[in-house]
Write a protein that holds these residues in place. Structure first.
Motif, PDB file in Angstrom:
ATOM      1  N   PHE A 258     -16.505 -49.181 106.240  1.00  0.00           N
ATOM      2  CA  PHE A 258     -15.247 -49.071 105.498  1.00  0.00           C
ATOM      3  C   PHE A 258     -14.482 -47.809 105.895  1.00  0.00           C
ATOM      4  CE2 PHE A 258     -13.109 -47.511 101.529  1.00  0.00           C
ATOM      5  CZ  PHE A 258     -12.067 -48.428 101.524  1.00  0.00           C
ATOM      6  N   ALA A 259     -15.217 -46.726 106.127  1.00  0.00           N
ATOM      7  CA  ALA A 259     -14.586 -45.441 106.442  1.00  0.00           C
ATOM      8  C   ALA A 259     -14.499 -45.169 107.934  1.00  0.00           C
ATOM      9  CB  ALA A 259     -15.351 -44.302 105.762  1.00  0.00           C
ATOM     10  N   ARG A 260     -14.815 -46.170 108.757  1.00  0.00           N
ATOM     11  CA  ARG A 260     -14.902 -45.918 110.200  1.00  0.00           C
ATOM     12  C   ARG A 260     -13.887 -46.694 111.023  1.00  0.00           C
ATOM     13  NH1 ARG A 260     -21.142 -46.349 111.765  1.00  0.00           N
ATOM     14  NH2 ARG A 260     -20.224 -46.021 113.845  1.00  0.00           N
ATOM     15  N   ASN A 263      -8.286 -48.958 108.651  1.00  0.00           N
ATOM     16  CA  ASN A 263      -7.987 -49.268 107.242  1.00  0.00           C
ATOM     17  C   ASN A 263      -8.149 -48.034 106.367  1.00  0.00           C
ATOM     18  OD1 ASN A 263     -10.978 -49.921 107.846  1.00  0.00           O
ATOM     19  ND2 ASN A 263     -10.962 -49.644 105.630  1.00  0.00           N
ATOM     20  N   TYR A 264      -9.141 -47.209 106.704  1.00  0.00           N
ATOM     21  CA  TYR A 264      -9.487 -46.084 105.833  1.00  0.00           C
ATOM     22  C   TYR A 264      -8.377 -45.049 105.757  1.00  0.00           C
ATOM     23  CZ  TYR A 264     -12.475 -42.750 103.410  1.00  0.00           C
ATOM     24  OH  TYR A 264     -13.006 -41.886 102.480  1.00  0.00           O
ATOM     25  N   ALA A 265      -7.635 -44.889 106.845  1.00  0.00           N
ATOM     26  CA  ALA A 265      -6.514 -43.942 106.822  1.00  0.00           C
ATOM     27  C   ALA A 265      -5.501 -44.326 105.753  1.00  0.00           C
ATOM     28  CB  ALA A 265      -5.845 -43.912 108.192  1.00  0.00           C
ATOM     29  N   PHE A 266      -5.252 -45.623 105.600  1.00  0.00           N
ATOM     30  CA  PHE A 266      -4.282 -46.079 104.602  1.00  0.00           C
ATOM     31  C   PHE A 266      -4.877 -46.031 103.199  1.00  0.00           C
ATOM     32  CE2 PHE A 266      -2.407 -47.361 108.493  1.00  0.00           C
ATOM     33  CZ  PHE A 266      -1.050 -47.338 108.261  1.00  0.00           C
ATOM     34  N   TYR A 267      -6.176 -46.242 103.090  1.00  0.00           N
ATOM     35  CA  TYR A 267      -6.814 -46.054 101.788  1.00  0.00           C
ATOM     36  C   TYR A 267      -6.692 -44.596 101.351  1.00  0.00           C
ATOM     37  CZ  TYR A 267     -10.163 -45.660  98.056  1.00  0.00           C
ATOM     38  OH  TYR A 267     -10.729 -45.399  96.837  1.00  0.00           O
ATOM     39  N   GLU A 268      -6.939 -43.685 102.268  1.00  0.00           N
ATOM     40  CA  GLU A 268      -6.856 -42.258 101.947  1.00  0.00           C
ATOM     41  C   GLU A 268      -5.460 -41.853 101.476  1.00  0.00           C
ATOM     42  OE1 GLU A 268      -9.799 -39.604 104.607  1.00  0.00           O
ATOM     43  OE2 GLU A 268      -8.259 -40.632 105.761  1.00  0.00           O
ATOM     44  N   VAL A 269      -4.448 -42.330 102.168  1.00  0.00           N
ATOM     45  CA  VAL A 269      -3.075 -41.877 101.903  1.00  0.00           C
ATOM     46  C   VAL A 269      -2.450 -42.618 100.735  1.00  0.00           C
ATOM     47  CG1 VAL A 269      -0.737 -41.756 102.864  1.00  0.00           C
ATOM     48  CG2 VAL A 269      -2.709 -41.089 104.259  1.00  0.00           C
ATOM     49  N   PHE A 270      -2.657 -43.926 100.644  1.00  0.00           N
ATOM     50  CA  PHE A 270      -1.942 -44.728  99.644  1.00  0.00           C
ATOM     51  C   PHE A 270      -2.815 -45.187  98.483  1.00  0.00           C
ATOM     52  CE2 PHE A 270       0.730 -45.190 103.426  1.00  0.00           C
ATOM     53  CZ  PHE A 270       1.985 -44.979 102.890  1.00  0.00           C
ATOM     54  N   LYS A 271      -4.137 -45.107  98.617  1.00  0.00           N
ATOM     55  CA  LYS A 271      -5.059 -45.551  97.562  1.00  0.00           C
ATOM     56  C   LYS A 271      -4.742 -46.980  97.119  1.00  0.00           C
ATOM     57  CE  LYS A 271      -7.621 -41.840  97.186  1.00  0.00           C
ATOM     58  NZ  LYS A 271      -7.107 -41.126  98.388  1.00  0.00           N
ATOM     59  N   VAL A 272      -4.639 -47.870  98.102  1.00  0.00           N
ATOM     60  CA  VAL A 272      -4.391 -49.290  97.859  1.00  0.00           C
ATOM     61  C   VAL A 272      -5.462 -50.090  98.591  1.00  0.00           C
ATOM     62  CG1 VAL A 272      -1.904 -48.967  97.565  1.00  0.00           C
ATOM     63  CG2 VAL A 272      -2.838 -49.491  99.855  1.00  0.00           C
ATOM     64  N   PRO A 273      -5.615 -51.381  98.289  1.00  0.00           N
ATOM     65  CA  PRO A 273      -6.574 -52.192  99.041  1.00  0.00           C
ATOM     66  C   PRO A 273      -6.309 -52.111 100.544  1.00  0.00           C
ATOM     67  CG  PRO A 273      -5.843 -53.382  97.093  1.00  0.00           C
ATOM     68  CD  PRO A 273      -4.990 -52.150  97.186  1.00  0.00           C
ATOM     69  N   SER A 274      -7.296 -51.621 101.273  1.00  0.00           N
ATOM     70  CA  SER A 274      -7.159 -51.382 102.717  1.00  0.00           C
ATOM     71  C   SER A 274      -8.513 -51.682 103.353  1.00  0.00           C
ATOM     72  CB  SER A 274      -6.756 -49.934 102.992  1.00  0.00           C
ATOM     73  OG  SER A 274      -5.605 -49.570 102.274  1.00  0.00           O
ATOM     74  N   GLN A 275      -8.609 -52.806 104.046  1.00  0.00           N
ATOM     75  CA  GLN A 275      -9.911 -53.257 104.506  1.00  0.00           C
ATOM     76  C   GLN A 275      -9.843 -53.875 105.899  1.00  0.00           C
ATOM     77  OE1 GLN A 275     -10.171 -54.730 100.191  1.00  0.00           O
ATOM     78  NE2 GLN A 275     -12.224 -55.137 100.957  1.00  0.00           N
ATOM     79  N   THR A 276     -11.006 -53.970 106.527  1.00  0.00           N
ATOM     80  CA  THR A 276     -11.097 -54.458 107.898  1.00  0.00           C
ATOM     81  C   THR A 276     -11.840 -55.779 107.960  1.00  0.00           C
ATOM     82  OG1 THR A 276     -10.966 -52.272 108.939  1.00  0.00           O
ATOM     83  CG2 THR A 276     -12.130 -53.979 110.162  1.00  0.00           C
ATOM     84  N   LEU A 277     -11.285 -56.723 108.746  1.00  0.00           N
ATOM     85  CA  LEU A 277     -11.952 -57.974 109.076  1.00  0.00           C
ATOM     86  C   LEU A 277     -12.616 -57.825 110.438  1.00  0.00           C
ATOM     87  CD1 LEU A 277      -9.009 -60.258 108.007  1.00  0.00           C
ATOM     88  CD2 LEU A 277     -11.319 -60.459 107.045  1.00  0.00           C
ATOM     89  N   SER A 278     -13.884 -58.221 110.531  1.00  0.00           N
ATOM     90  CA  SER A 278     -14.615 -58.104 111.786  1.00  0.00           C
ATOM     91  C   SER A 278     -15.652 -59.215 111.888  1.00  0.00           C
ATOM     92  CB  SER A 278     -15.313 -56.747 111.875  1.00  0.00           C
ATOM     93  OG  SER A 278     -16.042 -56.615 113.092  1.00  0.00           O
ATOM     94  N   THR A 279     -16.039 -59.544 113.127  1.00  0.00           N
ATOM     95  CA  THR A 279     -17.150 -60.474 113.327  1.00  0.00           C
ATOM     96  C   THR A 279     -18.278 -59.847 114.140  1.00  0.00           C
ATOM     97  OG1 THR A 279     -16.202 -61.514 115.314  1.00  0.00           O
ATOM     98  CG2 THR A 279     -15.576 -62.449 113.190  1.00  0.00           C
ATOM     99  N   ALA A 327     -13.128 -50.093  92.111  1.00  0.00           N
ATOM    100  CA  ALA A 327     -13.723 -48.763  92.258  1.00  0.00           C
ATOM    101  C   ALA A 327     -14.118 -48.527  93.711  1.00  0.00           C
ATOM    102  CB  ALA A 327     -14.939 -48.625  91.355  1.00  0.00           C
ATOM    103  N   MET A 328     -14.051 -47.278  94.127  1.00  0.00           N
ATOM    104  CA  MET A 328     -14.480 -46.886  95.462  1.00  0.00           C
ATOM    105  C   MET A 328     -16.001 -47.040  95.577  1.00  0.00           C
ATOM    106  SD  MET A 328     -13.763 -45.747  98.446  1.00  0.00           S
ATOM    107  CE  MET A 328     -14.395 -44.773  99.810  1.00  0.00           C
ATOM    108  N   THR A 329     -16.485 -47.484  96.742  1.00  0.00           N
ATOM    109  CA  THR A 329     -17.909 -47.573  97.005  1.00  0.00           C
ATOM    110  C   THR A 329     -18.262 -46.739  98.216  1.00  0.00           C
ATOM    111  OG1 THR A 329     -17.871 -49.404  98.555  1.00  0.00           O
ATOM    112  CG2 THR A 329     -17.774 -49.973  96.218  1.00  0.00           C
ATOM    113  N   ASN A 330     -19.520 -46.710  98.578  1.00  0.00           N
ATOM    114  CA  ASN A 330     -19.930 -45.985  99.771  1.00  0.00           C
ATOM    115  C   ASN A 330     -19.902 -46.859 101.010  1.00  0.00           C
ATOM    116  OD1 ASN A 330     -22.059 -47.699  99.352  1.00  0.00           O
ATOM    117  ND2 ASN A 330     -23.659 -46.120  99.446  1.00  0.00           N
ATOM    118  N   GLU A 331     -19.205 -47.977 100.926  1.00  0.00           N
ATOM    119  CA  GLU A 331     -19.159 -48.930 102.042  1.00  0.00           C
ATOM    120  C   GLU A 331     -18.050 -48.570 102.994  1.00  0.00           C
ATOM    121  OE1 GLU A 331     -18.863 -53.738 102.446  1.00  0.00           O
ATOM    122  OE2 GLU A 331     -19.160 -52.848 100.494  1.00  0.00           O
TER     123      GLU A 331
END
Length: 331
Positions: A258-260, A263-279, A327-331
């Motif tokens: 989640f932090a790598r 997406n995480y840059a936008f979570y940090e700045v805007f505190k909105v749903p910001s996530q990555t899709l990957s396979t 809520a924020m998680t450690n993911e």
């Protein structure tokens, strides 16, 4: 064959030539259990073309600051131009310079159609840089970065093309292709900060990262990092009636993905749903940051399926209410 994906709407619409009728519905709800609209399908051939060029030896691994990544940026700019999607601001190129890296984000925009929701922005992004020239293996020293992350970049271009074909998004949709992710999310952090300074009201960020190979033994098509930070996964699964789109991958939580990614840059700045899709599930790809990450390891048909499966949820987020931060998680 391309898969036709359907979502629920308040009026019966046809996929092609529906712009005027859709605009007439711009103040109505898009979701109803009575009517449906055909969404366009992505083009796996174009996806393959994009990945092939971005991961070609000519671009020398797209290291930030290199001649190769400049060629990549020009290509991406020209792709947005060919789609008829306008630059975000005065230019597609958004330069940045920090003590870690100097580069260009490539950014385009489709403005929203609703007089209120157009004040809100969703960002659809991926990084297009890689690590350049590394220690040679069997005479090959170019880390082409096909899966990481020409695939995510090509996926964003495919989503952009689908939105352009529909010609309908109530919210502003920004398509952001980042440089210097490999230097520590530098490009995405710089763009997020600048968008904040400019008063952009970002309400969601969807990031594509390493989507070139199918997952092994899963009944869903892509995992979502930071799964418990929002209800984004629920939206992806609810809006696609044909299959389970996404779920939580335990290994992603263990590796703190989640932090790598960007997406995480936008979570940090805007505190909105910001996530990555990957396979990339840690079992289906052995060439991470190696010279073997080239076009031969990429499945463009699978990539097209990922785009088509996730697009109904992305379309919902561009047009409807209901996405919520948890809520924020450690993911």
């Amino acid at each position: 064959m391309k898969k036709m994906i359907f979502i629920l709407m308040a009026a019966t619409l046809v996929a092609c030539g529906t712009s005027n009728r859709i605009n007439q519905l711009s103040t109505e709800t898009l979701t109803s259990k009575k009517q449906r609209v055909k969404l366009p399908s992505s083009n796996p051939t174009q996806i393959a073309i994009d990945v092939q060029y971005l991961s070609s030896d000519e671009l020398q691994g797209r290291d930030t600051g290199s001649k190769g990544i400049e060629l990549a940026a020009t290509y991406l700019k020209e792709r947005f131009e060919s789609l008829g999607i306008e630059p975000y601001g005065d230019s597609y190129m958004h330069p940045f310079q920090t003590d870690k890296a100097t580069g260009n984000n490539v950014v385009a925009v489709l403005n929203g159609s609703d007089k209120e929701l157009m004040k809100e922005t969703i960002v659809i992004g991926a990084h297009y840089d890689h690590i350049g020239i590394i220690q040679a293996v069997a005479g090959d020293s170019i880390a082409n970065g096909a899966n990481d992350n020409a695939t995510g970049t090509a996926s964003v271009l495919a989503v952009a093309e689908m939105f352009k074909k529909l010609d309908f998004n109530r919210r502003k949709v920004v398509f952001a292709l980042f440089s210097a992710e490999e230097k520590g999310l530098v490009g995405s952090r710089e763009l997020a900060k600048q968008m904040k300074v400019n008063g952009e009201n970002v309400v969601a960020m969807i990031n594509f990262e390493m989507t070139g190979t199918p997952m092994v033994g899963k009944n869903y098509i892509a995992y979502l990092t930071g799964y418990d930070t929002s209800n984004m996964g629920d939206i992806f699964n609810k809006e696609n009636e044909t299959r389970t789109v996404t779920a939580k991958l335990p290994a992603a939580a263990q590796m703190n993905l989640f932090a790598r990614s960007d997406n995480y840059a936008f979570y940090e700045v805007f505190k909105v749903p910001s996530q990555t899709l990957s396979t990339f599930d840690f079992t289906n790809f052995n060439e991470y940051h190696k010279v073997g990450d080239d076009i031969t390891g990429v499945n463009a048909q699978h990539m097209s399926q990922v785009v088509d499966a996730t697009f109904p949820g992305i379309f919902f987020m561009a047009n409807e209410q209901g996405l919520k931060l948890k809520a924020m998680t450690n993911e």
